[in-house]
Design an enzyme around this catalytic site. Structure first.
Site, PDB file in Angstrom:
ATOM      1  CE  LYS A  26      -4.480  -1.680   1.293  1.00  0.00           C
ATOM      2  NZ  LYS A  26      -5.660  -1.527   2.158  1.00  0.00           N
TER       3      LYS A  26
ATOM      4  NE  ARG B 170      -7.985  -8.252   0.263  1.00  0.00           N
ATOM      5  CZ  ARG B 170      -7.663  -7.488  -0.775  1.00  0.00           C
ATOM      6  NH1 ARG B 170      -6.663  -6.608  -0.664  1.00  0.00           N
ATOM      7  NH2 ARG B 170      -8.307  -7.595  -1.927  1.00  0.00           N
TER       8      ARG B 170
END
Length: 307
Positions: free
Chosen positions: A237, A271
């Site tokens: 991210k 995840r």
């Protein structure tokens, strides 16, 4: 420890033991690895590499072979982009879910969607979890899940996915995210979803800037205290790229470091994109915490060993 404290601890332990699909998890001493399967042409990470049906299915099966416990299938990215109809989203995710559950029933399959109609179709196809990045934004979502045996992941975000939004602002990001999750958990339970089928996700980077996401990570134990297993999605991210100045494609080390910090603060489902490296890191953390025995024990166990 008092009797009441012992009872509370036992109840908390019970909430951390889950049967999801046909898999049993004890999240009081276990971390589940969730692989990301993007059936999209515009994923921020793989740029459509698994958009074709066969590639998506094979990617999921390969993740299982590499040690993933769980695969998360998504048909629409969270970030802004062209509209995708409900019918198109169903066409993208349902065949993947059906193929995975037929080939590898032991893999937990979740579907990343914020639409109740997609959730219903995915559950019918075999999905055991709905991963709702809107946190029950669709007023019918809780009802659909309540009628099934599926789990729900309630994620914090602000406003509708795929939309342009103003700059993120919070007076106390952790307090506000925690309050949101508590309210949505209560909404889910009121609709008939038992607490034993709820997972929460603070939504790293979703409608948050890097400082917000780092604060959430530092104080993640405040989310872990909500009474439901905690999922984190930190892989590759932007908060990682901005923190260590690495472009997309060079964030694996930062992703694993962020994931490890989250596990130590209470995350129990991670995840991630890079499954072999993630599985190794997770199993090592479990061994350090005393949750998993070493695969073998040889070093300095024999008097002739000098190393």
């Amino acid at each position: 420890m008092t009797v009441a404290e012992g009872t509370d601890a036992g109840m908390a332990g019970d909430r951390m033991r889950r049967r999801i699909g046909i898999r049993d998890f004890d999240f009081s001493r276990q971390v589940a690895v969730m692989a990301v399967i993007n059936r999209t042409p515009d994923s921020f990470y793989d740029r459509g590499a698994t958009f074709a049906l066969e590639q998506a299915v094979q990617s999921a099966l390969r993740a299982g072979d590499q040690g993933a416990d769980w695969v998360d299938v998504g048909g629409v990215p969270f970030g802004r982009g062209p509209a995708v109809s409900t019918a198109e989203e169903i066409d993208r995710v349902v065949p993947v879910v059906a193929a995975i559950t037929a080939a590898r029933p032991e893999l937990v399959v979740s579907v990343d969607t914020n639409r109740a109609a997609v959730a219903a179709a995915a559950i019918d196809a075999g999905a055991a979890v709905i991963n709702d990045t809107s946190g029950l934004g669709d007023e019918r979502m809780a009802e659909v899940i309540a009628r099934s045996r599926a789990h729900v992941v309630i994620t914090h975000s602000v406003g509708p996915p795929r939309a342009e939004k103003p700059a993120a602002h919070y007076d106390d990001v952790v307090g506000e995210v925690r309050s949101f999750l508590l309210e949505r958990m209560a909404r889910a339970e009121a609709a008939g979803i038992p607490r034993e089928r709820i997972v929460v996700d603070p939504g790293h980077d979703l409608d948050k800037n890097t400082l917000h996401t780092l604060e959430i990570t530092r104080r993640l134990d405040e989310m872990a205290s909500l009474g439901a297993p905690l999922l984190v999605a930190v892989s590759n991210k932007d908060f990682i790229g901005e923190s260590i100045d690495r472009p997309q494609g060079e964030r694996l080390s930062g992703s694993l470091a962020a994931m490890t910090a989250c596990i130590l603060k209470g995350a129990r489902i991670v995840r991630m994109h890079d499954i072999p490296q993630t599985v190794d890191a997770v199993r090592m953390v479990e061994a350090i915490l005393g949750w998993r025995a070493p695969v073998r024990l040889e070093h300095n166990t024999h008097p002739t060993h000098n190393v």
